[in-house]
Scaffold this motif. Structure first.
Motif, PDB file in Angstrom:
ATOM      1  N   ILE A 218      63.083  20.703  -4.625  1.00  0.00           N
ATOM      2  CA  ILE A 218      61.919  21.568  -4.849  1.00  0.00           C
ATOM      3  C   ILE A 218      61.676  22.532  -3.687  1.00  0.00           C
ATOM      4  CG2 ILE A 218      60.224  19.943  -3.875  1.00  0.00           C
ATOM      5  CD1 ILE A 218      58.348  20.822  -6.206  1.00  0.00           C
ATOM      6  N   ASP A 219      62.041  22.123  -2.463  1.00  0.00           N
ATOM      7  CA  ASP A 219      61.799  22.973  -1.298  1.00  0.00           C
ATOM      8  C   ASP A 219      62.937  23.938  -1.020  1.00  0.00           C
ATOM      9  OD1 ASP A 219      59.316  21.782  -0.767  1.00  0.00           O
ATOM     10  OD2 ASP A 219      60.248  20.158   0.363  1.00  0.00           O
ATOM     11  N   TYR A 220      63.965  23.928  -1.860  1.00  0.00           N
ATOM     12  CA  TYR A 220      65.117  24.806  -1.658  1.00  0.00           C
ATOM     13  C   TYR A 220      65.121  25.903  -2.713  1.00  0.00           C
ATOM     14  CZ  TYR A 220      66.846  21.352   1.639  1.00  0.00           C
ATOM     15  OH  TYR A 220      66.969  20.507   2.724  1.00  0.00           O
ATOM     16  N   GLU A 221      65.486  27.090  -2.298  1.00  0.00           N
ATOM     17  CA  GLU A 221      65.482  28.232  -3.202  1.00  0.00           C
ATOM     18  C   GLU A 221      66.663  28.154  -4.163  1.00  0.00           C
ATOM     19  OE1 GLU A 221      65.580  33.137  -2.971  1.00  0.00           O
ATOM     20  OE2 GLU A 221      65.396  31.930  -1.142  1.00  0.00           O
ATOM     21  N   LYS A 222      66.388  28.377  -5.422  1.00  0.00           N
ATOM     22  CA  LYS A 222      67.463  28.392  -6.404  1.00  0.00           C
ATOM     23  C   LYS A 222      68.407  29.562  -6.122  1.00  0.00           C
ATOM     24  CE  LYS A 222      64.911  26.040 -10.068  1.00  0.00           C
ATOM     25  NZ  LYS A 222      64.409  26.087 -11.465  1.00  0.00           N
ATOM     26  N   GLY A 223      69.674  29.340  -6.388  1.00  0.00           N
ATOM     27  CA  GLY A 223      70.668  30.388  -6.169  1.00  0.00           C
ATOM     28  C   GLY A 223      70.970  30.664  -4.716  1.00  0.00           C
TER      29      GLY A 223
END
Length: 334
Positions: A218-223
């Motif tokens: 959840i704390d990591y940006e997608k892509g």
């Protein structure tokens, strides 16, 4: 003359394993008979134990991550001698097809895996082709020798990805393969490596190995990741691979727990995501694994637990229910 017998841990059906008395295998001319000393439990065998793996058909002696001592040699064997301490690449191939002769034996249409297509190493003895056997250096322990195969799998995955030290790398799954992938990526020079798992005890191992760990993305940006490996093999983790790899990035699927998966293929097309399947290893990977173990560059021993073969069924159940801070379980026969 009475036939010689041995003890073997036999998979009888879903969640049922017992010790049987079975015949000692007789080596063919190009084979060696190995007295097994150490054999690891693989994640694919856990799914087999549960009845979720089509390759594991009971009754079956599983076990493909192992080391031992040569007890007997076939009449055509010349390279190996009785008494040699050895590790074994369990993927047996024909050696003659186009895949074998061009460096891709893991794709051989006639391939067979010890512990799946033929009896494995959860037994006192196993017979294997000479070409699959590697002599261990004196300073490599039998336990370390049994880690050569899973390490070779991790090396194969990372080699297919052509990892660059600048990559942001995501590993889904902190089981033995995931933890070994982490160490291989570190050897490749990567600094940003995130490992995801629901088992917080295993995530502690990730931290102790120098990786970043999390139970949720959840704390990591997608892509945002250059490369992603799914070392679990379920629909959720496979979908996360596509979500979190950057446009133009690479994804490898290696986990085999679920056969059918829905994936957002339109996203794959629009973002030009490169997707690979990866199976087992090839001799280059296995030889590299033994070299790196010899050099002390990869190590799971601090988080490895040993138990006698007779306790194998209990070990399977523990790994499935609550492995805790255990990276690998090795069954011993010494």
């Amino acid at each position: 003359m009475k036939e010689e017998t041995m003890k073997a841990l036999v998979y009888e059906g879903p969640e049922i394993m017992n010790i049987w008395e079975v015949p000692v295998p007789f080596p063919n001319p190009n084979e060696v008979l190995i007295r097994v000393e150490c054999v690891g439990i693989c994640g694919s065998e856990l799914s087999g134990f549960l009845g979720h793996n089509s390759l594991r058909v009971p009754p079956l002696i599983m076990g493909h991550e192992f080391s031992g001592v040569i007890a007997e040699t076939g009449s055509a064997v010349s390279r190996l001698k009785v008494g040699c301490r050895v590790a074994v690449n369990p993927l047996i191939t024909c050696g003659e097809c186009n895949y074998c002769v061009t460096g891709f034996p893991q794709l051989c249409p006639k391939r067979s895996l010890l512990g799946a297509h033929r009896p494995g190493a959860f037994a006192e003895y196993i017979s294997v082709p000479e070409k699959n056997v590697y002599v261990l250096e004196d300073h490599i322990s039998s336990e370390e020798g049994a880690l050569a195969e899973p390490l070779a799998v991790a090396i194969h995955l990372c080699r297919l990805l052509k990892l660059d030290p600048t990559y942001k790398f995501l590993i889904l799954g902190a089981g033995p393969i995931g933890l070994l992938i982490l160490q291989v990526a570190q050897i490749y020079g990567l600094k940003t490596i995130v490992v995801v798992d629901l088992n917080e005890d295993r995530l502690e191992i990730v931290q102790e190995l120098g990786g970043s760990s999390t139970t949720s993305l959840i704390d990591y940006e997608k892509g945002s990741f250059d490369a992603v490996i799914d070392a679990v093999g379920v629909e959720t983790t496979r979908a996360q691979c596509i979500e979190y790899v950057r446009p133009g990035g690479s994804v490898i699927f290696s986990g085999l727990h679920q056969n059918e998966t829905n994936l957002p293929i339109n996203d794959v097309i629009r973002n030009e995501i490169k997707m690979f399947g990866a199976f087992s290893n090839n001799p280059i990977d296995f030889e590299t694994a033994l070299q790196w173990i010899s050099e002390g560059r990869v190590n799971l021993m601090p988080w490895t637990v040993q138990a006698p073969l007779k306790n194998g069924s209990d070990c399977f159940k523990k790994l499935i229910s609550n492995p805790g801070k255990i990276a690998k379980m090795i069954l011993t026969l010494r």
